[in-house]
Every structure is written in C-alpha cells, then in structure tokens.
Design a protein around this motif. Structure first.
Motif, PDB file in Angstrom:
ATOM      1  N   ARG A  99       9.269  -2.748  18.953  1.00  0.00           N
ATOM      2  CA  ARG A  99       8.009  -2.009  19.204  1.00  0.00           C
ATOM      3  C   ARG A  99       7.162  -1.964  17.936  1.00  0.00           C
ATOM      4  N   GLU A 100       7.838  -1.726  16.796  1.00  0.00           N
ATOM      5  CA  GLU A 100       7.105  -1.628  15.525  1.00  0.00           C
ATOM      6  C   GLU A 100       6.443  -2.964  15.187  1.00  0.00           C
ATOM      7  N   ILE A 104       2.215  -4.063  14.982  1.00  0.00           N
ATOM      8  CA  ILE A 104       1.434  -4.655  13.873  1.00  0.00           C
ATOM      9  C   ILE A 104       0.980  -6.077  14.217  1.00  0.00           C
ATOM     10  N   GLY A 105       1.076  -6.435  15.484  1.00  0.00           N
ATOM     11  CA  GLY A 105       0.456  -7.685  15.945  1.00  0.00           C
ATOM     12  C   GLY A 105       1.389  -8.875  16.101  1.00  0.00           C
ATOM     13  N   VAL A 106       2.721  -8.664  15.941  1.00  0.00           N
ATOM     14  CA  VAL A 106       3.633  -9.791  16.152  1.00  0.00           C
ATOM     15  C   VAL A 106       3.693 -10.067  17.656  1.00  0.00           C
ATOM     16  N   GLU A 107       3.448 -11.329  18.026  1.00  0.00           N
ATOM     17  CA  GLU A 107       3.458 -11.659  19.461  1.00  0.00           C
ATOM     18  C   GLU A 107       4.703 -12.459  19.813  1.00  0.00           C
ATOM     19  N   PHE A 108       5.518 -11.876  20.701  1.00  0.00           N
ATOM     20  CA  PHE A 108       6.704 -12.592  21.173  1.00  0.00           C
ATOM     21  C   PHE A 108       6.326 -13.276  22.496  1.00  0.00           C
ATOM     22  N   PRO A 109       6.843 -14.493  22.734  1.00  0.00           N
ATOM     23  CA  PRO A 109       6.485 -15.161  23.991  1.00  0.00           C
ATOM     24  C   PRO A 109       6.968 -14.359  25.203  1.00  0.00           C
ATOM     25  N   THR A 110       6.195 -14.414  26.282  1.00  0.00           N
ATOM     26  CA  THR A 110       6.568 -13.650  27.494  1.00  0.00           C
ATOM     27  C   THR A 110       6.595 -14.564  28.721  1.00  0.00           C
ATOM     28  N   LEU A 140       7.553 -12.132   8.765  1.00  0.00           N
ATOM     29  CA  LEU A 140       7.263 -11.875   7.339  1.00  0.00           C
ATOM     30  C   LEU A 140       5.755 -11.882   7.069  1.00  0.00           C
ATOM     31  N   GLU A 141       5.071 -12.846   7.668  1.00  0.00           N
ATOM     32  CA  GLU A 141       3.614 -12.925   7.457  1.00  0.00           C
ATOM     33  C   GLU A 141       2.935 -11.634   7.923  1.00  0.00           C
ATOM     34  N   HIS A 142       3.336 -11.149   9.081  1.00  0.00           N
ATOM     35  CA  HIS A 142       2.722  -9.916   9.600  1.00  0.00           C
ATOM     36  C   HIS A 142       3.090  -8.709   8.743  1.00  0.00           C
ATOM     37  N   LEU A 143       4.367  -8.624   8.383  1.00  0.00           N
ATOM     38  CA  LEU A 143       4.786  -7.458   7.580  1.00  0.00           C
ATOM     39  C   LEU A 143       4.109  -7.466   6.215  1.00  0.00           C
ATOM     40  N   ALA A 145       1.199  -8.832   5.431  1.00  0.00           N
ATOM     41  CA  ALA A 145      -0.224  -8.498   5.586  1.00  0.00           C
ATOM     42  C   ALA A 145      -0.377  -6.987   5.792  1.00  0.00           C
ATOM     43  N   HIS A 146       0.514  -6.420   6.599  1.00  0.00           N
ATOM     44  CA  HIS A 146       0.444  -4.977   6.870  1.00  0.00           C
ATOM     45  C   HIS A 146       0.734  -4.171   5.596  1.00  0.00           C
ATOM     46  N   ALA A 147       1.722  -4.641   4.829  1.00  0.00           N
ATOM     47  CA  ALA A 147       2.063  -3.939   3.581  1.00  0.00           C
ATOM     48  C   ALA A 147       0.850  -3.905   2.647  1.00  0.00           C
ATOM     49  N   THR A 148       0.169  -5.041   2.527  1.00  0.00           N
ATOM     50  CA  THR A 148      -1.023  -5.096   1.655  1.00  0.00           C
ATOM     51  C   THR A 148      -2.093  -4.139   2.183  1.00  0.00           C
ATOM     52  N   GLU A 149      -2.283  -4.175   3.496  1.00  0.00           N
ATOM     53  CA  GLU A 149      -3.317  -3.337   4.127  1.00  0.00           C
ATOM     54  C   GLU A 149      -3.093  -1.842   3.845  1.00  0.00           C
ATOM     55  N   ILE A 150      -1.833  -1.417   3.840  1.00  0.00           N
ATOM     56  CA  ILE A 150      -1.585   0.023   3.654  1.00  0.00           C
ATOM     57  C   ILE A 150      -1.358   0.389   2.176  1.00  0.00           C
ATOM     58  N   GLY A 151      -1.514  -0.591   1.285  1.00  0.00           N
ATOM     59  CA  GLY A 151      -1.533  -0.248  -0.145  1.00  0.00           C
ATOM     60  C   GLY A 151      -0.236  -0.430  -0.908  1.00  0.00           C
ATOM     61  N   VAL A 152       0.672  -1.265  -0.379  1.00  0.00           N
ATOM     62  CA  VAL A 152       1.887  -1.589  -1.156  1.00  0.00           C
ATOM     63  C   VAL A 152       1.494  -2.586  -2.256  1.00  0.00           C
ATOM     64  N   GLN A 153       1.915  -2.308  -3.488  1.00  0.00           N
ATOM     65  CA  GLN A 153       1.655  -3.243  -4.596  1.00  0.00           C
ATOM     66  C   GLN A 153       2.761  -4.293  -4.611  1.00  0.00           C
ATOM     67  N   THR A 154       2.379  -5.550  -4.692  1.00  0.00           N
ATOM     68  CA  THR A 154       3.388  -6.610  -4.632  1.00  0.00           C
ATOM     69  C   THR A 154       3.382  -7.455  -5.904  1.00  0.00           C
ATOM     70  N   LEU A 155       4.565  -7.629  -6.478  1.00  0.00           N
ATOM     71  CA  LEU A 155       4.698  -8.477  -7.676  1.00  0.00           C
ATOM     72  C   LEU A 155       5.710  -9.571  -7.354  1.00  0.00           C
ATOM     73  N   ALA A 156       5.217 -10.798  -7.154  1.00  0.00           N
ATOM     74  CA  ALA A 156       6.104 -11.901  -6.767  1.00  0.00           C
ATOM     75  C   ALA A 156       6.426 -12.779  -7.977  1.00  0.00           C
ATOM     76  N   GLY A 157       7.480 -13.564  -7.868  1.00  0.00           N
ATOM     77  CA  GLY A 157       7.842 -14.521  -8.914  1.00  0.00           C
ATOM     78  C   GLY A 157       8.590 -13.903 -10.083  1.00  0.00           C
ATOM     79  N   LEU A 158       9.069 -12.659  -9.901  1.00  0.00           N
ATOM     80  CA  LEU A 158       9.783 -11.981 -10.992  1.00  0.00           C
ATOM     81  C   LEU A 158      11.274 -11.927 -10.699  1.00  0.00           C
ATOM     82  N   LYS A 159      12.055 -12.040 -11.750  1.00  0.00           N
ATOM     83  CA  LYS A 159      13.518 -11.997 -11.583  1.00  0.00           C
ATOM     84  C   LYS A 159      14.036 -10.636 -12.048  1.00  0.00           C
TER      85      LYS A 159
END
Ligand code: FAD
Length: 550
Positions: A99-100, A104-110, A140-143, A145-159
C-alpha cells in the motif's frame, strides 16, 4: 598520510541512515515522516536493484492468502528458527508495504483490477509482486524520488569506515570519499545500519561489489550481537560460463518452463534427487545441494559446473527471458544453440544483527534493518522475502531511530573522530608476499572450501586455521596510503564475518535449512532450536552466546 580530526568536515543530523538500498531508503523515508532531519550516506545501490520478486500476502492472486498463512510459511521455511516477534511484524508489514509503495506511485501490473502475483518457491500461494521493468530498480527509483521530495539529504559514493562511539553510544559515522581523498564525519542522534549482507566473502557470489560485510563487523565491534550467521543462502544455478556473464543467476523459472540441468555424463541428474519431477517442484535451497553434490562427486564438468540446457526450450519461451538472453548473446553465446554452465553461488545471509521489534540493536543509538539485521528468516529465507524484509524492517528501523534518538549533549567530537581514525592509521610493518587483493581472495577461497553448501568438521576446522593465518598476515601488512589502510579495514571486516560464520557452523552440530553438515545430517531440535549468537570480547575478538528463540 595521517589525517587530523580537526581538519575533517562534519555534517550534523538527527537520524543518519547508512546504506542506499531498499532498506536504507525505506528507513530514511520513515524517519523523515516522523519530523526528524535525516541524512543518508552510502557507497552505491547494493543488491536491491537486482530484486525481481517481493512477497506481500495481499491475496490478489489467491484470496486464501493471508498474513497468517505468510507467517506459517515463514516459520516452516525457516525450519522453526525464526524470531516470532519479527515474523509477526513481517507478516502484516508486507501488506502495508504494498500500500505504501502504491501511495508513492509504484505501479504493479494488474489483471481484472487485481495485482498480478507470482508463485515463488517455499510460498503456499502466489504472493510475489513484480514489475516487468525490474522490481527492485523501479521501487528504488520511486523511494529515492520520494525521499528527496520530503527533504532527506543524500550523500552517495561514500564508504563507511567506522561508527563514532561515545562511551557505548553510537553517535554517527566516519566516512571516506575516494573521489577527493577526504574523510567526512556525520554526527547523529541515532544511526540506522542498512548496509546489506555478507558481500563477496565466498569466491562464487551473486553480491554486487559495493557490499563488503562491513555492517556485521562494525555492529559487532560497537556492541551489537550477531545471530544465525551460519545460515548462508546459495543460489542454485549461477552462470560461470560464459565468463562475461559470471555471477548472473539463471532463472529457476526457466527450469519450470522446461530447461534441463545436465551433468558431464549427459544425465538429467535432478530426477535422481527429485523422482518424478526433476528440476521442477523443488525448493531452490534443495536444488543447490543437489547441483553441488553432482560437482563434489565428480559428475560435473572440468570447470566444476553443470550444464543449464537452454537449447531444449521452445524458442519463443526462451526469448521471453529477455534480459538473460540478451546478456548471453552479448557475451557471444546464443542460448538457442549453446547452453551456459552454472554452479551454486552464495547469495544472501539469513542471520545478522539481533534487533527487537522496533529495529533497535540493544546499543544506544543503533538501529538496523534489511539484510544487515537477522532473525526473521530463521534457517532459510523464502524466495521473495529479501525484498519484503527491506521494506518492512527498513521502515521499522527508521521509525525506531526517529523515536529512539539520544538526548543531545555536548561531546568531544575531535576525540571521537580521532578514535575512529586510529583503525585506519594502524599499519603493520611487513611487506608480505600476499598483498590485499590476494589476501581477500584467499578468504573467499577458504570460505568456499570450508563453509560452502556442504560442511563437515574437518573442512570447518581447516577453514578456521586458514582464516587465522590470513588474519595474522593481514595484521602485519604494511599500508602506506590511506586508500590501502581502508582496504585493510575492509579485509579485517571480511575476516571477522568469515570467522564468525565458520565458528557458528562448527558449533551447530546438526543440519537445518541452509546449514548442512555431512557429519551431522539430521535436524536436532532437542539441542539446536536456538540462535547461536556472538558479541565482542572487548579486545578485537568475539565470544559466543546462545540466544533463545523469541
Ligand atoms: C543478484 C541478486 C538478486 C536478488 N533477487 C531477489 C529477489 O528477486 N527477491 C528478493 O526478495 N530478494 C532478492 N535478493 C536479495 C535482496 O536483493 C537483498 O536481500 C536486499 O536487496 C537487501 O537490501 P538492503 O537494503 O538490506 O541492502 P542492499 O540493497 O544490499 O544495500 C546495501 C547498501 O549499503 C551500502 N554499503 C555497504 N557497505 C557499505 C560501506 N562500507 N559504506 C557505504 N555504503 C555501504 C551499499 O552501497 C548499498 O547502498 C537478490 C540478491 C541478489 C544479490
């Protein structure tokens, strides 16, 4: 080169999520929805983009399916070792997860207004959600995009190199940015560990290269407990040849459609193990044991493989497996004419960090979810439950972290960062014949030889001895550059994880689920219906602790 704590940049946040797979993103969204500031930091996308199926007992394909049925399947499939508190959370949480995602717009085939669900092995009903373009990738793409929309700060490429620890409280992490050769410290009031599974600690593995078994070693060092680590799942039919497709799982669904598994004598050997059904109607974990037995008993091909005969499939059916056919053709092999060769490869870890039903690890400030956490799958994971786990326990850990933040207080950050840097700056003073890549490769080969699909006391004892020798060589290794020191830390994490798997496998003198001992072939509920746990001994080692099933 030495780095000074005072020169290291700092980012401050309420909740720090480590890991950018599905569990990480789901945790970040859940924590942000609770009103906290959230920073996510990760290296790459982990195993999540490769997910095809995701269990959710919504009963669209068969209305007899319910959370209760899902609960029963998990406990049966996990050979009774599952933490019932977590199974309860998963059985209902997986319904909410669908449901969640739809919200957020994930479409499963019906079909006829009902979501299409596939039947995966070990599940009583068809309950796997899927998206033809790639379930994990699209979710992942939807989550994200949603995370960015609601203000989660993302730092990629870090170990992630280490956690920041203040007297037992986990209060952030030290990370390395290879691109500009700089460290970054992220300070937080709580941390979610979502850095995936064991990574490539076996020489045959389906894990992507960004997973390095760091999550287990770091959690252990900072006071968390690890459970069920002896249960490593092997995927049965993973491509070895053509070389360019090495590590690609061949779909077991293709076997259901009529492809054959054939040994070096041209025999369809699965009929010997599974009379009347052959490659069909058998759990993946059992099929992996059969394939490995063929190879171990000398009926495999010279490169220790069996043939996955795609040529017997009707062309139209074979062509429907678009990605696999494309990848094989790109490697110069037309599966209509020439079959690939396969063998089992390590694929996922059932065990992990012990958590409660809020995702808390028992260490102040530290929460865990997804493959980093253990307990829900017991001794074997149902196909499609890796994904459900990330969504349900990612959300749980994110909410738990937001609600369980440590009270702010002044801390000596330079000292805390300095303590984490010590591990990176520590270096031996000998140049050994084996460098870091060779030592890592010997861990992988040792693990496959000693704690692979079939285990026995002699091979496990030999594995223990070999790992100790590798650990000794690793300690002595001279590392002049920071990058090398970081690689050495990664090797240390691989060794800790590998040693724990071997110790747990030695102790469990029975066969259960993904842990199969040739010398103890029977399941022994009288002695072994419990978790084997490990915690730090406070001196860079670990000690065993039995943990009852909740
Ligand atoms: C090829 C393949 C196919 C699969 N197919 C399915 C399927 O169809 N259905 C199913 O249910 N399960 C499947 N699984 C299992 C499933 O993919 C995993 O259980 C799940 O993706 C784990 O998600 P996670 O978010 O916990 O970790 P991951 O998705 O693995 O993410 C881990 C994150 O942590 C980061 N990370 C790790 N170490 C560090 C570090 N030191 N510093 C910084 N970042 C770090 C990684 O870069 C990544 O961002 C599959 C697994 C594989 C390998």
């Amino acid at each position: 080169m030495k780095h000074r704590p005072s020169e290291i940049s700092r980012v401050d946040t309420d909740v720090l999520v480590l890991g950018g797979g599905l569990a990480g993103y789901r945790a970040a969204v859940a924590a942000r929805e609770k009103g906290t500031s959230v920073t996510m930091a990760y290296f790459a996308r982990g195993a999540s983009p490769y997910i095809i199926g995701c269990n959710s007992p919504i009963g669209h394909a068969d209305d007899r399916d319910t959370p209760k049925m899902f609960f029963d399947d998990m406990v049966r499939g996990g050979y009774g070792l599952n933490d019932r508190r977590l199974v309860r959370v998963m059985s209902t949480g997986a319904v909410d997860a669908q449901r969640e995602l739809s919200a957020i717009g994930v479409e499963f085939p019906t079909e006829n207004n009902r979501i299409t669900q596939r039947h995966l092995s070990g599940n009583t009903y068809p309950r796997s959600l899927f998206i033809p373009e790639g379930t994990g990738k699209i979710v992942l793409e939807h989550l994200s995009a949603h995370a960015t929309e609601i203000g989660v700060q993302t730092l990629a490429g870090l170990k992630v190199i280490d956690f920041l620890n203040d007297g037992g409280d986990v209060v952030g992490a030290l990370l390395w940015d290879r691109r500009d050769a700089k460290f970054l410290a992220i300070t937080a009031r709580s941390v979610v560990l979502a850095m995936g599974g064991i990574g490539r600690i076996y020489s045959d593995s389906t894990y992507p290269a960004d997973i390095g078994s760091d999550s287990y070693a770091l959690a252990l060092r900072h006071g968390a407990r690890l459970i069920d680590m002896e249960f490593v799942q092997f995927e049965p039919v993973v491509t070895v040849w053509p070389e360019a497709c090495r590590g690609m799982e061949m779909p077991t669904a293709m076997l259901g459609d009529g492809a054959h598994l054939v040994n070096a004598h041209g025999e369809r050997f699965m009929f010997r193990y599974n009379p009347g059904h052959g490659e069909k109607q058998i759990e993946k974990a059992k099929m992996a044991l059969c394939v490995q037995t063929e190879i171990d008993e000398g009926r495999g091909l010279p490169d220790d493989t069996v043939i996955f005969d795609t040529t017997v499939l009707p062309a139209a059916r074979l062509e429907s497996y678009k990605t696999h056919v494309r990848r094989l053709r790109n490697a110069g092999v037309d599966p209509l004419k020439t079959p690939p060769r396969v063998r089992p490869a390590s694929h996922s870890q059932m065990g992990g960090v012990l958590i409660d039903d809020t995702g808390w690890t028992g260490v102040p400030g530290l929460f865990a979810g997804g493959e980093s956490a253990g307990g829900v799958h017991g001794a074997s994971r149902l196909a499609g439950n890796g994904c459900a786990d990330t969504l349900v326990f990612g959300a749980l850990a994110g909410r738990g972290a937001a609600e369980g933040m440590l009270t702010p207080r002044s801390r000596n950050w330079d000292a805390l960062i300095g303590a984490s840097l010590k591990a990176v700056h520590a270096s031996g003073n000998r140049t050994t014949q084996m460098g870091l890549p060779e030592l890592k490769q010997s861990v992988r080969e040792t693990m496959l030889r000693s704690a692979g699909l079939w285990r026995r006391e002699e091979s496990l004892l030999a594995g223990r001895k070999d790992l100790r020798e590798i650990a000794h060589l690793a300690e002595e290794l001279k590392t002049d550059e920071t990058e090398q020191s970081i690689e050495a830390c990664e090797l240390g994490h691989m060794l800790t994880t590998a040693q724990i798997i071997v110790e747990a496998a030695l102790m469990r003198t029975e066969s259960r689920g993904a842990h199969q001992r040739r010398d103890y072939p029977k399941q022994d509920d009288t002695h072994w219906l419990k978790h084997i746990g490990f915690r730090t001994d406070g001196k860079n080692g670990f000690m065993r602790e039995d943990i009852p099933i909740q």
